[in-house]
Design an enzyme around this catalytic site. Structure first.
Site, PDB file in Angstrom:
ATOM      1  N   LYS A   2       1.585  14.293   0.959  1.00 22.72           N
ATOM      2  CA  LYS A   2      -0.043  14.290   0.465  1.00 22.72           C
ATOM      3  C   LYS A   2      -0.860  15.804  -0.121  1.00 22.72           C
ATOM      4  O   LYS A   2      -0.935  16.713  -0.784  1.00 22.72           O
ATOM      5  CB  LYS A   2      -1.181  14.301   1.639  1.00 22.72           C
ATOM      6  CG  LYS A   2      -0.923  12.637   1.858  1.00 22.72           C
ATOM      7  CD  LYS A   2      -2.031  12.391   2.313  1.00 22.72           C
ATOM      8  CE  LYS A   2      -2.174  10.569   3.030  1.00 22.72           C
ATOM      9  NZ  LYS A   2      -2.857   9.399   1.650  1.00 22.72           N
ATOM     10  N   LYS A  61      -7.670  14.123   4.281  1.00 26.50           N
ATOM     11  CA  LYS A  61      -7.213  12.994   4.170  1.00 26.50           C
ATOM     12  C   LYS A  61      -5.902  12.617   5.110  1.00 26.50           C
ATOM     13  O   LYS A  61      -5.568  14.671   6.053  1.00 26.50           O
ATOM     14  CB  LYS A  61      -6.791  12.499   2.544  1.00 26.50           C
ATOM     15  CG  LYS A  61      -5.579  13.810   2.115  1.00 26.50           C
ATOM     16  CD  LYS A  61      -5.180  13.935   0.541  1.00 26.50           C
ATOM     17  CE  LYS A  61      -5.981  13.891   0.051  1.00 26.50           C
ATOM     18  NZ  LYS A  61      -5.756  12.911  -1.437  1.00 26.50           N
ATOM     19  N   ARG A  62      -4.944  12.018   5.748  1.00 30.19           N
ATOM     20  CA  ARG A  62      -4.122  12.587   6.535  1.00 30.19           C
ATOM     21  C   ARG A  62      -2.952  13.600   6.350  1.00 30.19           C
ATOM     22  O   ARG A  62      -2.921  13.405   5.271  1.00 30.19           O
ATOM     23  CB  ARG A  62      -3.511  11.257   6.823  1.00 30.19           C
ATOM     24  CG  ARG A  62      -3.876  10.143   7.564  1.00 30.19           C
ATOM     25  CD  ARG A  62      -4.624  10.694   9.723  1.00 30.19           C
ATOM     26  NE  ARG A  62      -2.576  10.251  10.153  1.00 30.19           N
ATOM     27  CZ  ARG A  62      -2.423   9.003  10.627  1.00 30.19           C
ATOM     28  NH1 ARG A  62      -3.535   8.414  10.674  1.00 30.19           N
ATOM     29  NH2 ARG A  62      -1.905   9.315  10.967  1.00 30.19           N
ATOM     30  N   LYS A  86     -14.806   8.537  -4.097  1.00 27.68           N
ATOM     31  CA  LYS A  86     -15.773   8.624  -2.799  1.00 27.68           C
ATOM     32  C   LYS A  86     -16.159  10.654  -3.091  1.00 27.68           C
ATOM     33  O   LYS A  86     -17.737  10.578  -3.506  1.00 27.68           O
ATOM     34  CB  LYS A  86     -15.912   8.906  -1.493  1.00 27.68           C
ATOM     35  CG  LYS A  86     -15.199   7.562  -1.255  1.00 27.68           C
ATOM     36  CD  LYS A  86     -14.059   7.670   0.346  1.00 27.68           C
ATOM     37  CE  LYS A  86     -13.350   6.711   0.998  1.00 27.68           C
ATOM     38  NZ  LYS A  86     -12.425   6.382   1.815  1.00 27.68           N
ATOM     39  N   THR A 106      -8.358   7.261  -2.209  1.00 27.09           N
ATOM     40  CA  THR A 106      -9.677   6.167  -2.303  1.00 27.09           C
ATOM     41  C   THR A 106     -10.852   7.517  -2.302  1.00 27.09           C
ATOM     42  O   THR A 106     -11.649   7.237  -2.517  1.00 27.09           O
ATOM     43  CB  THR A 106     -10.012   4.983  -1.626  1.00 27.09           C
ATOM     44  OG1 THR A 106      -9.310   5.514  -0.155  1.00 27.09           O
ATOM     45  CG2 THR A 106      -9.279   3.741  -2.094  1.00 27.09           C
ATOM     46  N   HIS A 121       0.793  -0.925  -0.563  1.00 26.39           N
ATOM     47  CA  HIS A 121      -0.324  -0.158  -0.551  1.00 26.39           C
ATOM     48  C   HIS A 121       0.748   1.381  -0.240  1.00 26.39           C
ATOM     49  O   HIS A 121       0.590   2.304   0.374  1.00 26.39           O
ATOM     50  CB  HIS A 121      -1.093   0.283   0.875  1.00 26.39           C
ATOM     51  CG  HIS A 121      -2.332  -0.778   1.134  1.00 26.39           C
ATOM     52  ND1 HIS A 121      -3.276  -1.007   0.847  1.00 26.39           N
ATOM     53  CD2 HIS A 121      -2.012  -1.897   1.979  1.00 26.39           C
ATOM     54  CE1 HIS A 121      -4.263  -2.403   0.306  1.00 26.39           C
ATOM     55  NE2 HIS A 121      -3.144  -2.848   1.500  1.00 26.39           N
TER      56      HIS A 121
HETATM   57  C1  26V Z   1       1.578   2.064   8.621  1.00 23.25           C
HETATM   58  C2  26V Z   1       2.326   1.881   9.772  1.00 23.25           C
HETATM   59  C3  26V Z   1       2.938   2.020  10.513  1.00 23.25           C
HETATM   60  C4  26V Z   1       3.617   1.763  11.740  1.00 23.25           C
HETATM   61  C5  26V Z   1       2.010   1.956  12.434  1.00 23.25           C
HETATM   62  C6  26V Z   1       0.996   1.520  11.877  1.00 23.25           C
HETATM   63  C7  26V Z   1       0.949   2.110  11.039  1.00 23.25           C
HETATM   64  C8  26V Z   1      -0.192   2.130  10.056  1.00 23.25           C
HETATM   65  C9  26V Z   1      -0.319   1.737   8.468  1.00 23.25           C
HETATM   66  C10 26V Z   1       0.863   2.381   7.566  1.00 23.25           C
HETATM   67  C11 26V Z   1       1.180   1.967   6.361  1.00 23.25           C
HETATM   68  C12 26V Z   1      -0.134   2.602   5.770  1.00 23.25           C
HETATM   69  C13 26V Z   1      -0.395   2.301   4.287  1.00 23.25           C
HETATM   70  C14 26V Z   1      -1.183   3.426   3.490  1.00 23.25           C
HETATM   71  O1  26V Z   1      -2.444   3.102   4.431  1.00 23.25           O
HETATM   72  N1  26V Z   1      -1.370   3.166   2.843  1.00 23.25           N
HETATM   73  C15 26V Z   1      -3.092   3.879   1.773  1.00 23.25           C
HETATM   74  O2  26V Z   1      -3.420   2.897   1.737  1.00 23.25           O
HETATM   75  C16 26V Z   1      -4.631   3.228   0.217  1.00 23.25           C
HETATM   76  C17 26V Z   1      -5.456   1.710   0.433  1.00 23.25           C
HETATM   77  O3  26V Z   1      -4.846   1.124  -0.257  1.00 23.25           O
HETATM   78  C18 26V Z   1      -4.419   4.530  -0.593  1.00 23.25           C
HETATM   79  O4  26V Z   1      -5.611   4.640  -1.771  1.00 23.25           O
HETATM   80  C19 26V Z   1      -3.306   5.343   0.091  1.00 23.25           C
HETATM   81  O5  26V Z   1      -2.701   5.700  -1.547  1.00 23.25           O
HETATM   82  C20 26V Z   1      -1.974   4.923   0.734  1.00 23.25           C
HETATM   83  O6  26V Z   1      -1.734   5.684   1.277  1.00 23.25           O
END
Ligand code: 26V
Length: 812
Positions: free
Chosen positions: A553, A547-548, A659, A655, A359
């Site tokens: 971003k 978004k975050r 929406k 995503t 992701h």
């Molecule tokens: C990494 C970590 C690192 C440790 C702490 C908790 C944590 C939580 C999440 C992540 C990775 C997040 C990756 C993510 O959210 N990617 C997003 O995924 C979406 C669904 O595929 C995508 O639409 C977004 O472009 C992408 O940024």
């Protein structure tokens, strides 16, 4: 559509009455709204339970393959409205409750919005669960029952404050405790190998054990008899953790202490997405999730078939990013140590069962674990990973003798780090990216060597959204217009939305769409007024960036555009451009200081404008506090412009963009992530694309990017950047100015300044187009009509066909 359970208004009233009396010892006349809400949920849960019992029989009969979806986060949003809609019983509940003196819409608002996820990855998992049920694929999601979800965000004087997100106990009424299905997970200790004949017994001693107690959430699907579950594990201490000796000496607190340390595992969701810190508790959470889930999956499978030989034929395990990648060595452990499989047979089962979605390409998000820390916490799992790595090394040496560089890049352990992405790629039979561009980037860069080695593993499956939640539930007026024009089939077959394109030049439809947008803006404005006391101008363009908060971003680029616009308006207050409301929202990871500074800047600009009543009529900036699923549901239908302005090559898919699109907002965006496919779906005239392309970004990076050159070249940009030092609302933002022009390593690594000119000119074009109603609404129609491809139903069908090899048990 299959006939679902039918239930009459009177049966609903009786059921609610009976829940009120049984659980709260009260009656509809005396009950509080909260009690009514809970009683209502309990009745819906009863319906789901009885449907699930039937569904389980159907699954058993079909003997089909089931999907196990492992994810550290599921960002579910509220459930009541979606469940009633899926079951087709909204009207019955609405009138039953009305006759009892309650409003269903009001009850919807009482439900907590559980934040068991950070952002895109967790929300995608939730959208996928919706489609899996709607389409009738036997599936179970597994995650952790975090006591506290992602922090609640408060903004105090422009600063983000993090507060605990308490979603239990009010959210608990949806959960079904399954204490009978508890498993034990072991940590720490040491391992002895005991060879007998050709077989090795593994003895794990001095371990710490933790109980994993499951709580199930039933997931309904629109018009579907399928009710899948999401199983959330809660950590509890065992008797082993309870020190009886201390207890009998009267040392109650110390006797409890170890139990508490077990329970810490499911206490809180880690709040920093796209940045790993290698923390021991996070590793513990990951193993806790996969060990409990696999034990549960294997126990069910064994009970049904009496063997694991057919495991890969009957179960597809999907890991959503690398966070649950420990299921690879854990499945090996169970097969080797518990079921005495040979390494080769076990590996064969593992690699035929597991698949992985990536992701993100952000290097700081690629998970690695320190070997020493890992060995101490998970000694047996460490041994297995070492053996996987050794065998991989041998295999690669045979394929590329002497090519140390390549072998080292592909190995699982290197420089005392365990690399979860390499482990996941090696053990999975399929690896997918989440948009065409992202998958190409994975092949070209992040996983280039693995792609060359096993090209057949790598595929693309573009993300999708639960279009029934995001269109039918969130925007009922638009859904009704679609029902009236193209018929209701699009609810189950999203591609039918394309039929709406024939109304692109229909003035009546433009008028209807504009009325609907106006109502949705008023609905959002009312919500916002109740929260803040600020009345928005609903006749302004709602330009939305939610978004975050992340550098890549580029909320900062959005802020620079607003500053430039502000500068212009100060000079020429009679500008002909329509009034704008710029809406931001999103959380910054607690330790991500630049992201927090960006929030601070946006709030500063916002405050300054609030003090200028004349300008405020023309432009306003707001930062919505605590942006979450339920906020998105009310905001997206009210939006005119969707900001998707990441630096090309950085956003895996996005995503949110989908929406907005399905709610008739037009995208201002770079050619990044799913924007590329959205442009193809709507045509270049119906989307505002700007900025560097991904290959140009790479090229510029190689040549050496210097933000100062852009600053020197453009007067408007220079004035916008300079305004940061003059400040807003009495506060200077020199830190951000430094970030853009001087930097620590590289100035402005996400190239805001390079894209500034093309961004602002495309935004100006959008604002001019907005004034031309028929032109604008023609584009709106084309966006709604083009959104069908971006349904999670389509994504899930692709996963089922290209990765999991499983079928809908209802032939959908
Ligand atoms: C990494 C970590 C690192 C440790 C702490 C908790 C944590 C939580 C999440 C992540 C990775 C997040 C990756 C993510 O959210 N990617 C997003 O995924 C979406 C669904 O595929 C995508 O639409 C977004 O472009 C992408 O940024």
């Amino acid at each position: 559509m299959d006939p679902l359970k039918s239930i009459t208004k009177n049966e609903i009233k009786e059921a609610i009455k009976s829940k009120l009396s049984r659980y709260f010892n009260t009656t509809p006349t005396d009950a509080s709204e909260n009690q009514i809400y809970k009683a209502t949920v309990l009745t819906v849960k009863d319906i789901l339970t009885s449907m699930r019992a039937e569904y389980k029989k159907d699954i058993k009969k079909s003997e089909g393959k089931r999907v196990v979806y492992l994810c550290m986060e599921f960002l579910l949003g509220r459930s009541l409205q979606v469940n009633l809609t899926n079951l087709g019983i909204v009207d019955e509940y609405r009138s039953a409750l009305r006759e009892m003196g309650f409003s269903l819409d009001h009850l919807y608002e009482l439900e907590p919005d559980p934040s068991l996820g950070n952002g895109g990855l967790g929300r995608l998992a939730a959208c996928f669960m919706d489609s899996l049920s709607a389409l009738g694929y036997p599936a179970n999601g597994y995650s952790i029952c975090y006591e506290y979800g992602l922090f609640r965000q408060k903004i105090v004087d422009g600063e983000q404050i993090e507060l605990p997100d308490v979603w239990l106990p009010d959210g608990e009424c949806w959960l079904v405790p399954r204490t009978d299905k508890t498993y034990i997970v072991r940590f720490d200790g040491h391992i002895t190998e005991n060879w007998r004949g050709g077989h090795c017994d593994i003895i794990h001693e001095n371990y710490t054990e933790v109980q994993a107690v499951p709580y199930d959430l039933m997931i309904s699907g629109a018009g579907s008899r399928a009710v899948n579950t999401l199983r959330l594990w809660r950590a509890r201490g065992t008797n082993q953790n309870f020190n009886m000796k201390l207890f009998s000496q009267g040392e109650y607190i110390r006797a409890m202490q170890q139990n508490t340390s077990a329970e810490i595992i499911s206490k809180v969701l880690y709040p920093s997405d796209e940045h790993t810190e290698g923390k021991l508790l996070r590793l513990t959470q990951q193993y806790f999730l996969v060990s409990a889930s696999l034990q549960s999956v294997i126990a069910d499978h064994f009970a049904l078939y009496g063997t694991l030989n057919n495991f890969a034929d009957k179960v597809a395990i999907h890991i959503n990013d690398t966070h649950p990648a420990l299921c690879i060595p854990e499945l090996m452990r169970i097969l080797l140590d518990v079921y005495s499989y040979s390494w080769e047979d076990a590996w064969n089962i593992v690699t035929r069962t597991i698949s992985y979605t990536n992701h993100t390409v952000m290097p700081e998000a690629l998970e690695t674990w320190n070997e020493d820390l890992f060995r101490l916490k998970l000694p047996r799992i460490y041994m297995i990973i070492c053996e996987i790595n050794r065998r991989l090394g041998e295999e690669l040496w045979r394929a590329y003798p002497g090519d140390w560089e390549r072998i080292s890049q592909m190995s699982v352990i290197s420089h005392s780090q365990i690399r979860m992405a390499n482990l996941s790629v090696y053990a999975s039979h399929k690896v997918n990216g989440v948009s065409e561009l992202h998958t190409q980037i994975l092949k070209d860069t992040v996983f280039h060597n693995s792609y060359k080695y096993t090209p057949e593993k790598f595929i693309n499956i573009t993300n999708g959204i639960a279009h029934r939640r995001w269109l039918c539930c969130a925007n009922p007026e638009l859904a009704t217009l679609l029902d009236e024009t193209i018929g209701p089939e699009y609810r189950y077959d999203s591609e039918r939305l394309s039929d709406f394109a024939k109304y692109s030049n229909d003035k009546n439809i433009h008028e209807r769409l504009s009325e609907i947008k106006q109502h949705n803006k008023e609905r959002f404005a009312e919500y916002y007024y109740l929260k803040t006391g600020i009345a928005l101008n609903t006749h302004s363009i709602f330009d939305v960036h939610v978004k975050r908060i992340h550098e890549y971003k580029r909320q900062l680029l959005g802020a620079l555009k607003i500053i430039a616009y502000y500068n212009e308006l100060k000079e020429n207050p009679n500008s002909s451009l329509p009034p704008h409301t710029f809406i931001f929202g999103g959380k910054a990871a607690p330790g991500y200081y630049i992201a927090k500074d960006i929030i601070n800047l946006i709030c500063g600009i916002s405050k300054e404008l609030e003090h200028d009543p004349r300008l405020r009529e023309r432009m306003r900036v707001i930062f919505i506090e605590d942006y979450k699923v339920s906020t998105a549901e009310i905001l997206m239908p009210a939006s005119d412009i969707s900001e998707q302005i990441s630096l090309a090559g950085k956003e895996a898919s996005g995503t949110g963009c989908m929406k907005f699109m399905i709610n008739g907002a037009l995208t201002v965006g770079t050619l990044d992530g799913a924007n590329v496919e959205m442009r193809r779906a709507v045509g270049n005239d119906n989307i505002y694309i700007f900025g560097l392309r991904a290959n140009e970004v790479e090229e510029l990076w190689r040549r050496g990017y210097e933000s100062i050159a852009y600053y020197n070249r453009s007067e408007r940009l220079r004035r916008a950047v300079d305004a940061l030092t003059t400040g807003f609302n009495g506060k200077q933002y020199t830190n951000i100015m430094h970030y853009l022009l001087l930097g620590h390593g590289v100035a402005d690594p996400y190239m805001c300044l390079a894209d500034f000119d093309s961004y602002t000119s495309v935004c100006r074009k959008a604002a001019i187009d907005y004034e031309n109603k028929s032109l604008w609404y023609k584009k709106v129609v084309m966006n709604i009509a083009g959104a069908g491809y971006f349904s999670a139903d389509r994504s899930i069908r692709e996963y089922a066909e290209k990765i999991w090899g499983c079928k809908s048990i209802y032939g959908k």
